[in-house]
Design a protein around this motif. Structure first.
Motif, PDB file in Angstrom:
ATOM      1  N   SER A  71      49.897  89.860  52.480  1.00  0.00           N
ATOM      2  CA  SER A  71      51.156  89.203  52.842  1.00  0.00           C
ATOM      3  C   SER A  71      50.972  87.979  53.733  1.00  0.00           C
ATOM      4  N   ASP A  72      49.749  87.639  54.116  1.00  0.00           N
ATOM      5  CA  ASP A  72      49.521  86.494  54.989  1.00  0.00           C
ATOM      6  C   ASP A  72      49.265  85.237  54.174  1.00  0.00           C
ATOM      7  N   ILE A  73      49.021  84.131  54.890  1.00  0.00           N
ATOM      8  CA  ILE A  73      48.685  82.869  54.238  1.00  0.00           C
ATOM      9  C   ILE A  73      47.233  82.908  53.773  1.00  0.00           C
ATOM     10  N   ASP A  74      46.978  82.341  52.596  1.00  0.00           N
ATOM     11  CA  ASP A  74      45.626  82.209  52.050  1.00  0.00           C
ATOM     12  C   ASP A  74      44.915  83.557  51.918  1.00  0.00           C
ATOM     13  N   THR A  75      45.617  84.545  51.388  1.00  0.00           N
ATOM     14  CA  THR A  75      44.983  85.837  51.128  1.00  0.00           C
ATOM     15  C   THR A  75      44.551  85.971  49.675  1.00  0.00           C
ATOM     16  N   ILE A  76      45.165  85.196  48.770  1.00  0.00           N
ATOM     17  CA  ILE A  76      44.770  85.172  47.357  1.00  0.00           C
ATOM     18  C   ILE A  76      44.658  83.714  46.915  1.00  0.00           C
ATOM     19  N   ALA A  77      43.744  83.451  46.000  1.00  0.00           N
ATOM     20  CA  ALA A  77      43.524  82.079  45.525  1.00  0.00           C
ATOM     21  C   ALA A  77      43.154  82.123  44.057  1.00  0.00           C
ATOM     22  N   PRO A 106      37.116  89.250  55.841  1.00  0.00           N
ATOM     23  CA  PRO A 106      37.685  87.915  55.632  1.00  0.00           C
ATOM     24  C   PRO A 106      39.149  87.882  56.054  1.00  0.00           C
ATOM     25  N   THR A 107      39.566  86.774  56.651  1.00  0.00           N
ATOM     26  CA  THR A 107      40.967  86.604  57.055  1.00  0.00           C
ATOM     27  C   THR A 107      41.691  85.573  56.204  1.00  0.00           C
ATOM     28  N   ALA A 108      40.958  84.693  55.533  1.00  0.00           N
ATOM     29  CA  ALA A 108      41.572  83.689  54.666  1.00  0.00           C
ATOM     30  C   ALA A 108      40.571  83.296  53.592  1.00  0.00           C
ATOM     31  N   VAL A 109      41.083  82.996  52.387  1.00  0.00           N
ATOM     32  CA  VAL A 109      40.220  82.563  51.287  1.00  0.00           C
ATOM     33  C   VAL A 109      40.856  81.363  50.597  1.00  0.00           C
ATOM     34  N   ALA A 110      40.021  80.551  49.977  1.00  0.00           N
ATOM     35  CA  ALA A 110      40.468  79.414  49.178  1.00  0.00           C
ATOM     36  C   ALA A 110      39.382  79.115  48.161  1.00  0.00           C
ATOM     37  N   ALA A 111      39.738  78.407  47.103  1.00  0.00           N
ATOM     38  CA  ALA A 111      38.750  78.144  46.066  1.00  0.00           C
ATOM     39  C   ALA A 111      39.115  76.902  45.284  1.00  0.00           C
ATOM     40  N   ASP A 150      45.312  84.239  65.497  1.00  0.00           N
ATOM     41  CA  ASP A 150      46.716  84.505  65.172  1.00  0.00           C
ATOM     42  C   ASP A 150      47.068  83.935  63.801  1.00  0.00           C
ATOM     43  N   THR A 151      46.569  82.728  63.534  1.00  0.00           N
ATOM     44  CA  THR A 151      46.798  82.083  62.233  1.00  0.00           C
ATOM     45  C   THR A 151      45.556  81.291  61.858  1.00  0.00           C
ATOM     46  N   VAL A 152      45.171  81.398  60.606  1.00  0.00           N
ATOM     47  CA  VAL A 152      44.078  80.585  60.094  1.00  0.00           C
ATOM     48  C   VAL A 152      44.357  80.321  58.627  1.00  0.00           C
ATOM     49  N   GLY A 153      44.092  79.109  58.178  1.00  0.00           N
ATOM     50  CA  GLY A 153      44.340  78.766  56.780  1.00  0.00           C
ATOM     51  C   GLY A 153      43.646  77.481  56.408  1.00  0.00           C
ATOM     52  N   PHE A 154      43.525  77.268  55.102  1.00  0.00           N
ATOM     53  CA  PHE A 154      42.840  76.088  54.587  1.00  0.00           C
ATOM     54  C   PHE A 154      43.851  74.986  54.299  1.00  0.00           C
TER      55      PHE A 154
END
Length: 527
Positions: free
Chosen positions: A237-243, A279-284, A331-335
Motif C-alpha cells: 500500500s506504500d509508494i513504489d512497492t510494485i513496478a 526492501p522499502t521501495a522498488v523501481a525498474a 518515513d518516506t522513500v521513493g524514486f
C-alpha cells in the motif's frame, strides 16, 4: 517662405488641431475599450489569483473616454472659432494652411493611439485568455469518497482506474468507452505501478478491513485480469512497492525483491535480503531494477541503515550498492527517476536526511538537495492516496537532463506557487520562478517538462465555481516558460494525470466526483 512654414507649425491653431486629433482618437478608443471591458464574458477564464484575470478599470476607462471627448470638442470648437475670426492674418491664412491643421490632427491621433492603449492595459490588468474547450469529457460519476488510483496510456486509449476498482478505457478520438471492468466485491485498489508496459498495468488489491496483499496484472487492451499474485506477508500500500517494465513485474516483499513474468505471473527470480533487512521501495526500467533496502539495528529499533542497490533485470544479480546518509527508519522513500537515478528520502529523525539524492550510473553519490529550509519546502513524492497515476503522472518533481525541477512552497502554505531548478550533478540552485496560479504538479512529455497549474474561480454570472488548468512548458536550463495553454473545466488541487495520447492531450483529474463539478477525463486538441 521657410519662416512662414515654421510659424504655421508652431501656431496655436496647429497645436489645437494636434490636441484635438489626439483626444478625439483617445475618446473613440476608450469608448470601445470600456465597452469591451464592461461586457466581458464571465464564462472566460478569469479570477483574482490568475494572470488571466477578470478585467478591471472599465468605469475608469469610460470616464476617461468622456473627458477626452470633452477636450476634443473644446479644442476643435476653439480652432473653428479662431479660423472664422481673422486676427493679424491668422484667420486669413486658413485657405493656405488647412493642410497643416489637418496633418496636425491626424498626427495627433497617430501619436496618441499606442500610449493610450498601453495606459488602458495598465488600468485593465491582465489580458483575458479564452480557455480551450474540451474535445470530449467523461461525465463525473464517482462516489463522493472515490478518486483516481491509476491512469495509463495504451495505444489510442487512456485507462482510468478508480479507488473502488472500477476501470475503463476511453478512446482518445471521441471519448467513447472501449471497455470497462470491476474488481472483485469488497475489494479496493491499494497500489498501482507508475507506468504500464507492453499493454499491461499492475494494481494492488485489498479487501475491506485487510491489508494490501494481492497484486493483479490487467490487460489494458481488453480489461481482462491476466494473473493474480497473493502474499499474506506483504503490504503493497506504500509508494513504489510494485513496478513494471517490458518483460518484468517487480514486487517489494519481506523476503526481498521479487520479479515475475508480466504476462503470466510466473516467478522469474528473487533477490533475497540479508537477515534483518527488507526492501522499502522498488523501481525498474529496461536496463536495471533499483531498490532501497533498510536494515534495522538489532539492538535498537529506532536506529538502522539504508542502502540503494541496483540489480540486473535478467536474473536479479546485484550490480552495486551505495549506502544512504541515514541512521534512523525512513518515513518516506521513493524514486523520482530511475535513469538517471534520483531518490527522495524523508528520514524519521527530525535532524536527519530530508532530501533528494542523485547518483551516477555506477552508484557514486552526486548531489544532495535539501527539501526543507526556513523559507522553502520542496514536495518530493505524491501523497499515498493519489500515487500510481501513470508514466506521465503529475508529480512534484521531474528530472530533465541535468536539472531537477521541483515545486516549492513556503512553510505556512500547503499549496506550491513556485518552481525551482537544481543541478543534478552538484545540487546548487540554477533558477527559481513564481507561477501564475496554484501548482498541481509537473510532468515529463515528449516536448520536455511541463508545469500544470490550476485556478479555482469564485462564482461569477453563472453562480458556480469554475475550474481551469494552465500548462506551460519549462526550459530546464533557464526555467523560462513557453507555450502556455488554458483548459476549461479541467483542473483541481492535487496530483492527476496529463499526457499526449492518440493525437490529443488527455487530462485525468485525481477526483471526478459530481460534487466537485469536474469531469473525470477530458481530451483537448494538441497545439
Amino acid at each position: 517662405m521657410k519662416s512662414r512654414l515654421v510659424r504655421s507649425l508652431l501656431s496655436g491653431n496647429t497645436l489645437l488641431a494636434l490636441l484635438g486629433g489626439a483626444t478625439a482618437l483617445l475618446a473613440a478608443e476608450y469608448v470601445y475599450l470600456a465597452f469591451d471591458t464592461l461586457t466581458f464574458d464571465d464564462n472566460a477564464a478569469c479570477g483574482s489569483d490568475a494572470q488571466i484575470g477578470c478585467p478591471s478599470g472599465g468605469w475608469t476607462t469610460a470616464l476617461l473616454a468622456v473627458l477626452f471627448g470633452i477636450v476634443a470638442i473644446a479644442s476643435f470648437s476653439i480652432l473653428a472659432a479662431r479660423l472664422r475670426t481673422p486676427r493679424d492674418g491668422v484667420g486669413a491664412g486658413w485657405p493656405h494652411s488647412r493642410w497643416t491643421r489637418l496633418t496636425a490632427g491626424v498626427l495627433g491621433a497617430a501619436l496618441a493611439y499606442s500610449p493610450g492603449y498601453s495606459a488602458f492595459l495598465e488600468l485593465r490588468g491582465p489580458v483575458p485568455v479564452q480557455p480551450m474547450a474540451a474535445s470530449w469529457s467523461v461525465t463525473a460519476n464517482d462516489p463522493p469518497s472515490v478518486g483516481t488510483s491509476a491512469a495509463w496510456p495504451n495505444g489510442s486509449t487512456v485507462v482510468r482506474v478508480r479507488q473502488d476498482g472500477f476501470a475503463a478505457a476511453y478512446r482518445t478520438a471521441d471519448g467513447t468507452q472501449a471497455w470497462s471492468a470491476t474488481a472483485p466485491e469488497r475489494t479496493m485498489v491499494c497500489a498501482a505501478a507508475d507506468q504500464p508496459a507492453a499493454g499491461i498495468g499492475l494494481l494492488g488489491y485489498q479487501r475491506t478491513g485487510g491489508t494490501c496483499t494481492t497484486v493483479v496484472a490487467i490487460d489494458l487492451t481488453t480489461g481482462h485480469t491476466l494473473w493474480q499474485h497473493e502474499d499474506p506477508s506483504a503490504n503493497w500500500s506504500d509508494i513504489d512497492t510494485i513496478a513494471l517494465t517490458d518483460g518484468l513485474a517487480v514486487l517489494r516483499t519481506p523476503a526481498g525483491v521479487q520479479a515475475l513474468d508480466p504476462r503470466t505471473g510466473q516467478p522469474r527470480w528473487l533477490h533475497p535480503s540479508d537477515s534483518g533487512c527488507a526492501p522499502t521501495a522498488v523501481a525498474a526500467d529496461a536496463n536495471q531494477v533499483a531498490a532501497v533496502e533498510y536494515c534495522a539495528d538489532p539492538k535498537n529499533d529506532e536506529l538502522g541503515r539504508a542502502a540503494l542497490v541496483t540489480l540486473a533485470p535478467q536474473d536479479g544479480t546485484q550490480r552495486w550498492q551505495s549506502a544512504l546518509p541515514t541512521e534512523t527508519p525512513l518515513d518516506t522513500v521513493g524514486f523520482v527517476s530511475v535513469d538517471p537515478l534520483v531518490l527522495a528520502v524523508d528520514e524519521h529523525d527530525t535532524r536527519g536526511t530530508h532530501a533528494l539524492l542523485s547518483f551516477t550510473a555506477d552508484g557514486k553519490s552526486l548531489a544532495t538537495i535539501p527539501t526543507t529550509a526556513p523559507s522553502t519546502v520542496i514536495a518530493t513524492l505524491p501523497s499515498t492516496d493519489s500515487h500510481g497515476l501513470g508514466s506521465a503522472a503529475v508529480y512534484p518533481v521531474v528530472v530533465a537532463g541535468n536539472t531537477v525541477i521541483c515545486e516549492a512552497a513556503t512553510p505556512d502554505d500547503d499549496v506550491a506557487h513556485d518552481l525551482v531548478g537544481y543541478s543534478r550533478t552538484d545540487g546548487h540552485q540554477l533558477w527559481a520562478r513564481q507561477l501564475n496560479g496554484d501548482l498541481a504538479g509537473l510532468t515529463e512529455t515528449d516536448g520536455g517538462p511541463m508545469a500544470i497549474e490550476y485556478f479555482e474561480v469564485p462564482p461569477g454570472k453563472g453562480g458556480t465555481v469554475k475550474y481551469y488548468a494552465e500548462t506551460e512548458r519549462v526550459d530546464p536550463v533557464t526555467g523560462a516558460a513557453s507555450t502556455q495553454t488554458v483548459y476549461t473545466k479541467a483542473a483541481e488541487s492535487g496530483q492527476g494525470w496529463f499526457g499526449a495520447v492518440g493525437g490529443r492531450y488527455v487530462l485525468v483529474n485525481a477526483s471526478g466526483t459530481a460534487t466537485a463539478g469536474l469531469p473525470a477525463v477530458l481530451a483537448f486538441p494538441v497545439r
